[in-house]
Design a protein around this motif. Structure first.
Motif, PDB file in Angstrom:
ATOM      1  N   ILE A 156      10.846 -11.004  31.320  1.00  0.00           N
ATOM      2  CA  ILE A 156       9.707 -10.124  31.071  1.00  0.00           C
ATOM      3  C   ILE A 156      10.196  -8.694  30.864  1.00  0.00           C
ATOM      4  O   ILE A 156      10.945  -8.154  31.696  1.00  0.00           O
ATOM      5  N   ASP A 158       8.458  -4.835  29.716  1.00  0.00           N
ATOM      6  CA  ASP A 158       7.239  -4.064  29.444  1.00  0.00           C
ATOM      7  C   ASP A 158       5.985  -4.906  29.647  1.00  0.00           C
ATOM      8  O   ASP A 158       5.005  -4.806  28.894  1.00  0.00           O
ATOM      9  N   GLY A 159       6.032  -5.773  30.651  1.00  0.00           N
ATOM     10  CA  GLY A 159       4.874  -6.594  30.973  1.00  0.00           C
ATOM     11  C   GLY A 159       4.660  -7.785  30.079  1.00  0.00           C
ATOM     12  O   GLY A 159       3.675  -8.514  30.234  1.00  0.00           O
ATOM     13  N   LYS A 160       5.577  -8.018  29.122  1.00  0.00           N
ATOM     14  CA  LYS A 160       5.417  -9.127  28.193  1.00  0.00           C
ATOM     15  C   LYS A 160       6.586 -10.101  28.334  1.00  0.00           C
ATOM     16  O   LYS A 160       7.728  -9.693  28.548  1.00  0.00           O
TER      17      LYS A 160
END
Length: 598
Positions: A156, A158-160
């Motif tokens: 993961i 940047d939150g993705k």
């Protein structure tokens, strides 16, 4: 530490029969087998009722005999071991490989639990992970329990989720810091590990001079007129360094080695500078082949030449002087099974600063209880309330250990004069030579870096200056403190340097008993020829080794004339472990000036 576990012996079930000379004619020289476990930590986590296969990689396996031993019983004779674990608990497994070239052995741990969530292990550089801009960096963590139902591993940024799978290739052209989260999950739970990757334009080359000890800050050096100092910079990331030395701005022609010997002829302060240039040709990094631009860095050290002479700083003993050590100045052990141990080792569990560690060691030595120095490089520094003189006696001072026949854990001895007369051990260390000095296999200025484990009850990983790696085993059955890593060392990794000796620990092939054999002379906690009478040869109680100041040497092993000393350092000299007995670790109990007889 051999002594506390001497009764915990394994029975070897097979005696290896070596090949006769005729059978080896025409063969290459046989090499000892090398075992690499398929778990980075040496710990395997499995659920009750589940099958586990342990499949190490073994090199040099010609005519190999394999042994898998659990609780003293032979359970397998193949190169891999598969079993269904039916009971909850912690189990220790010995994997042994015997060949005509020698014997190798690894101890591993199987944690059998009701649940088995993933376990993530990833060793990172001590100074943080730095990656060159626009280049690939492959992450390959060791994740256990991947075979459980619904296993999934996500990367993961940047939150993705940027990748799904165990191995992940990172590549970023923009400079900066990039947090990455590894999320591994299965039917039994989820584990998260967070790391930070720093993308840099050039790798962070570094040149610096060594300090007298880990917790000191100054690199200044002190000497008397006519007495040389040996200067060697510590380097980071350089592959092919070229050296240029100067004194007070004047380049010393012909001085292009890593070590520069400077001998001041008169009183004063001298600025010594080393410039280190990376060879501009293509060089190989740890992860990829790249062409680096020419890189030159410098470091300076101040050498102080005292206006006083050696005899001017001598502090004679008075009627009230102590025969034993007066003060502990520093206690910096390597990780080990008796570091932080709450029972026999006497830690409180509240040692969180260097001052706490010094207080612990002071308390123990004051009543002649042992202080363990952990694995290779671990050390303690003590001083006397007077100068210990060179005498005509056989030995000038003695250090108490607990060696006995079959149990020697050698510590290197270093001595120091208070050249700058400030009462602190911040001057020049001189090694006392021993029987192994100058022998093949003895390495001066060897370095081992220890890495803080990710959680409680885990092994401590290490790497060394020769490119080797290994671990200090966590021995739950014997010493169950949370960490073997010193809790007053705040960094997530720290490096210890010193003289390295070839280990002499062996395992009897018929009885399975481990023995740490003695060195001839010159070391602490060693059953050698330099022992003073009075010690117990069965358990090491009261065992002492004698030391002479006439054995003090410079780094090039030439003699240095020391008429007295003020400080003593003992440093663990081997990096070895003896099966279930654990790491070889020097113990000290007291330091005694033999010139004081009352």
């Amino acid at each position: 530490m051999y002594k506390s576990n001497i009764g915990l012996l394994l029975l070897s079930l097979f005696i290896f029969i070596s090949c006769n000379k005729d059978e080896t004619i025409g063969r290459n020289i046989l090499q000892k087998p090398v075992i690499s476990l398929d778990s980075e930590t040496g710990i395997y986590v499995i659920k009750v009722g589940k099958e586990l296969t342990i499949a190490p990689t073994v090199e040099h396996t010609e005519d190999a005999i394999y042994s898998w031993i659990v609780n003293g019983k032979l359970v397998g004779m193949e190169s891999t071991y598969t079993a269904t674990w039916t009971e909850k608990g912690v189990f220790y497994v010995i994997f042994r490989v015997e060949t005509p070239g020698g014997t190798a052995e690894e101890e591993l741990r199987v944690d059998v639990a009701e649940l088995a969530p993933p376990v993530i292990s990833l060793v990172l550089p001590s100074r943080g992970l730095k990656v060159l801009s626009g280049t690939d960096y492959l992450f390959t963590p060791d994740i256990q329990n991947q075979n459980e139902h619904n296993f999934r591993c996500e990367w993961i940024r940047d939150g993705k989720v940027v990748y799904t799978g165990v191995s992940y290739t990172f590549n970023e052209s923009r400079l900066g810091s990039y947090p990455i989260t590894i999320k591994a999950s299965n039917i039994d739970g989820e584990t998260i590990k967070e790391i930070v990757v720093e993308v840099v334009e050039t790798l962070p080359y570094e040149v610096k001079f060594e300090k007298p000890s880990y917790f000191q800050t100054s690199t200044d050096r002190y000497t008397f007129a006519g007495r040389p100092v040996y200067l060697s910079p510590l380097l980071e990331y350089f592959d092919r360094p070229d050296y240029t030395w100067s004194v007070d701005g004047v380049v010393k022609e012909g001085e292009n080695n890593q070590t520069f010997v400077f001998t001041p002829s008169k009183v004063g302060e001298y600025t010594i500078k080393v410039s280190v240039a990376e060879n501009p040709n293509a060089t190989k990094s740890l992860t990829r082949n790249i062409t680096r631009a020419t890189t030159t860095l410098s470091a300076e050290v101040i050498v102080h030449c005292s206006a006083r002479k050696q005899e001017d700083n001598f502090r004679p003993a008075s009627a009230n002087s102590l025969r034993t050590q007066h003060k502990v100045y520093e206690y910096t052990p390597a990780p080990g099974q008796f570091i932080g141990e709450l029972n026999t080792a006497g830690f409180t569990g509240n040692e969180r600063t260097q001052a706490d560690a010094i207080a612990y060691a002071t308390r123990r030595l004051s009543v002649k209880n042992y202080v363990s120095l952990g694995g290779f490089g671990g050390y303690i520094i003590v001083g006397f309330d007077h100068s210990v003189p060179k005498t005509s006696n056989q030995y000038d001072f003695t250090i108490q250990g607990n060696a006995f026949d079959g149990s020697s854990e050698p510590g290197i001895v270093w001595v120091m004069q208070d050249i700058n007369a400030n009462g602190l051990p911040d001057d020049e260390w001189y090694e006392l030579k021993g029987s192994e000095t100058g022998k093949e296999g003895t390495i001066q200025n060897h370095a081992v870096t220890y890495y803080r484990p990710a959680g409680k009850g885990m092994d401590v990983r290490w790497t060394d200056s020769k490119g080797n790696s290994g671990k200090i085993d966590y021995l739950l059955a014997y010493h169950a403190q949370d960490f073997y890593y010193p809790q007053w060392v705040k960094e997530d990794a720290y490096t210890l340097r010193g003289t390295f000796l070839q280990s002499k620990n062996i395992q009897d092939p018929s009885s399975g008993i481990w023995k740490n054999q003695a060195y001839d002379w010159g070391y602490v906690d060693n059953f050698g020829k330099d022992q003073l009478t009075g010690g117990n040869t069965q358990d090491g109680s009261g065992q002492k080794n004698g030391f002479k100041l006439s054995n003090a040497i410079f780094r090039d092993r030439t003699a240095v004339d020391l008429q007295y000393i003020d400080f003593v350092k003992v440093q663990v000299g081997v990096n070895a472990k003896s099966g279930p007995i654990g790491e070889v670790s020097t113990e000290v109990f007291s330091f005694i000036d033999l010139s004081i007889t009352n």
